[in-house]
Design an enzyme around this catalytic site. Structure first.
Site, PDB file in Angstrom:
ATOM      1  N   GLU A  36      23.154  11.019  -5.287  1.00 12.05           N
ATOM      2  CA  GLU A  36      23.815  10.675  -3.997  1.00 12.05           C
ATOM      3  C   GLU A  36      24.980  11.654  -3.932  1.00 12.05           C
ATOM      4  O   GLU A  36      25.963  11.863  -4.691  1.00 12.05           O
ATOM      5  CB  GLU A  36      24.294   9.441  -3.968  1.00 12.05           C
TER       6      GLU A  36
ATOM      7  N   GLU B  19      19.712   4.349  -7.038  1.00 11.70           N
ATOM      8  CA  GLU B  19      19.774   4.849  -8.443  1.00 11.70           C
ATOM      9  C   GLU B  19      18.278   4.633  -9.149  1.00 11.70           C
ATOM     10  O   GLU B  19      18.041   5.499  -9.907  1.00 11.70           O
ATOM     11  CB  GLU B  19      20.983   4.073  -8.998  1.00 11.70           C
TER      12      GLU B  19
ATOM     13  N   PHE C 257      29.187   6.421  -9.808  1.00  8.16           N
ATOM     14  CA  PHE C 257      30.131   5.645 -10.609  1.00  8.16           C
ATOM     15  C   PHE C 257      29.298   5.365 -11.847  1.00  8.16           C
ATOM     16  O   PHE C 257      28.459   4.742 -11.617  1.00  8.16           O
ATOM     17  CB  PHE C 257      30.893   4.794  -9.917  1.00  8.16           C
TER      18      PHE C 257
ATOM     19  N   ASP D 193      29.571   2.371 -13.318  1.00  5.23           N
ATOM     20  CA  ASP D 193      29.274   0.871 -13.253  1.00  5.23           C
ATOM     21  C   ASP D 193      27.732   0.875 -12.650  1.00  5.23           C
ATOM     22  O   ASP D 193      27.206  -0.182 -12.787  1.00  5.23           O
ATOM     23  CB  ASP D 193      30.082   0.497 -12.116  1.00  5.23           C
ATOM     24  N   PHE D 194      27.131   1.856 -11.796  1.00  3.62           N
ATOM     25  CA  PHE D 194      25.943   1.939 -11.382  1.00  3.62           C
ATOM     26  C   PHE D 194      24.698   2.172 -12.037  1.00  3.62           C
ATOM     27  O   PHE D 194      23.726   2.027 -11.970  1.00  3.62           O
ATOM     28  CB  PHE D 194      25.680   2.798 -10.031  1.00  3.62           C
ATOM     29  N   ILE D 195      25.068   2.331 -13.734  1.00  7.58           N
ATOM     30  CA  ILE D 195      23.999   2.789 -14.546  1.00  7.58           C
ATOM     31  C   ILE D 195      23.349   1.377 -14.641  1.00  7.58           C
ATOM     32  O   ILE D 195      22.100   1.517 -15.067  1.00  7.58           O
ATOM     33  CB  ILE D 195      24.597   3.245 -15.938  1.00  7.58           C
TER      34      ILE D 195
ATOM     35  N   HIS E  73      33.970  -0.298  -9.883  1.00  4.93           N
ATOM     36  CA  HIS E  73      34.214   0.990  -9.999  1.00  4.93           C
ATOM     37  C   HIS E  73      35.003   1.424 -10.896  1.00  4.93           C
ATOM     38  O   HIS E  73      35.440   2.793 -11.013  1.00  4.93           O
ATOM     39  CB  HIS E  73      34.737   1.423  -8.572  1.00  4.93           C
TER      40      HIS E  73
END
Length: 331
Positions: free
Chosen positions: A34, A65, A88, A90-92, A134
Site C-alpha cells: 500500500e 494485506e 505498520f 500491527d497489520f501483520i 499502530h
C-alpha cells in the site's frame, strides 16, 4: 591496502539503497504494498524507486494485506522474489495465514520442490504517538513459526547488509524496522556488501554485565552502557540482529564472560523474545552466572496514546541502567 569508502546515511536511505541495488541486480525482485509507488510509503522510505523501476515493479495495491501477501507468495513460488511492504507491523496479523500457514510451510510440504523467496518489510516500535493499533512490536509472532526467518536491524549499516541477504535468501524472511529510527544516521559502505542472517554483533565489549538488545533497544542498551561506565561497570552490548536464526553461541559466550545478563526488547514481555533469549542464556551459561538473567520488555498493556504514559511502556536507558546497577550489586 585498499580502504572501504563509507558515507553517513540515514536508516531509511540504507533500506532504499539495498532495495534499489537488489532490483538492479535481479529483475525478479519487485515491491508490492500500500502506498509504495508515488507516495513511497508514509515514511517516504521508498521515495524515487517507482521513477527508476516503473509501476510494474513497484506496485501499489488496494487495502488488503491478506490479498497482496497472497499474491506475493504465489509469485515467489513461481520464480519471482517479491518484497512485501506492510505499512505498520500491527497489520501483520492480517497476513498470518499467508505467512505462517503457507509461505512458512510450502518448502517443507513440497519436499523442497517449491521455495518462497519472499521478504516482508514492516515496522515496529512505540513512542511515535500512534496509539494502540499502530505502535506494537509483534516480531515474536513470526519468530515462533518454523520456516520463517526474522530480522531486526539496529543501524543503517545492518539494515542495508541484512536486507540484501534477506532478498537473496530462498526462504521467507520477515524484516522489522523501527519506525523511530528511519532518520538515524550511521556509516554505510559505498560498495556492495551483505551481512549473514544468524550472526550476532558485539556492539560494545565489556566484562561486568551483558546487555542484549534488539532493534532500537540496542541504542537504549548502548546509552545505558555509557551511564554504567560512570559507575565503573563495564557493560557488553550484544545485538542478535536476527531472532531466527538466533546466534546462541555469541549470547552464551558473552554471559559466561560477564556472569550477568539483561535482555531488552520492545515487544511484550510475556511469551516474548526476552523470554526465549533469557532461556538460551540461562541454559547455556548457567554455571557461569552470578545472578538470574533479567528481562525488560514492553508492559503487558495496549500502547497508550498519551505521551506521558506511552513513554513508560517501553524500556528506557534510565530503567536499564537502574536494573543493571542492582544486578551488579550497586544500590
Amino acid at each position: 591496502m585498499s580502504t572501504v569508502e563509507t558515507r553517513e546515511v540515514t536508516f531509511a536511505e540504507a533500506v532504499r539503497e539495498a532495495l534499489a541495488e537488489e532490483m538492479r541486480r535481479d529483475t525478479r525482485v519487485f515491491i508490492i504494498g500500500e502506498d509504495v509507488a508515488e507516495a513511497g510509503t508514509p515514511f517516504k522510505v521508498l521515495s524515487g524507486l517507482a521513477n527508476e523501476f516503473g509501476l510494474e515493479r513497484v506496485i501499489d495495491t488496494p487495502i488488503s494485506e491478506a490479498g497482496f501477501t497472497g499474491i506475493a507468495v504465489g509469485a515467489a513460488m513461481t520464480g519471482m522474489r517479491p518484497v512485501v511492504d506492510i505499512m505498520f507491523g500491527d497489520f501483520i496479523t492480517l497476513t498470518m495465514d499467508q505467512m505462517a500457514n503457507q509461505a512458512a510451510k510450502i518448502r517443507y510440504m513440497s519436499g523442497g520442490h517449491f521455495s518462497v523467496p519472499l521478504v516482508m518489510r514492516t515496522t515496529l516500535g512505540a513512542t511515535r504517538r500512534s496509539a494502540a493499533q499502530h505502535s506494537q512490536s509483534l516480531h515474536a509472532l513470526f519468530s515462533h513459526i518454523p520456516g520463517l526467518k526474522v530480522v531486526l536491524p539496529s543501524t543503517p549499516y545492518d539494515a542495508k547488509g541484512l536486507l540484501k541477504s534477506a532478498i537473496r535468501d530462498d526462504n521467507p524472511v520477515a524484516f522489522f524496522e523501527d519506525k523511530m529510527m528511519f532518520r538515524t544516521k550511521g556509516p554505510v559502505p559505498a560498495e556492495d556488501y551483505t551481512i549473514p542472517l544468524g550472526l550476532a554483533d558485539i556492539k560494545r565489549a565489556g566484562t561486568d554485565i551483558t546487555l542484549v538488545g534488539t532493534s532500537s533497544m540496542v541504542q537504549v542498551a548502548l546509552a545505558a552502557a555509557d551511564s554504567l561506565a560512570d559507575d565503573g561497570i563495564s557493560a557488553e552490548v550484544i545485538d542478535p540482529r536476527t531472532t531466527f536464526p538466533l546466534d546462541k553461541a555469541t549470547l552464551i559466550e558473552s554471559a559466561k564472560k560477564t556472569g550477568r545478563a539483561i535482555v531488552i526488547d520492545e515487544g511484550y514481555n510475556r511469551y516474548g523474545v526476552t523470554a526465549e533469549i533469557a532461556s538460551v542464556i540461562a541454559e547455556g551459561a548457567f554455571y557461569h552466572l552470578d545472578a538470574p538473567v533479567q528481562r525488560m520488555g514492553a508492559m503487558d498493556v495496549p500502547i497508550p496514546f498519551s505521551p506521558a504514559l506511552e513513554d513508560l511502556t517501553v524500556p528506557s536507558p534510565a530503567a536499564v541502567t537502574k536494573a543493571a546497577r542492582l544486578l551488579c550489586g550497586l544500590a
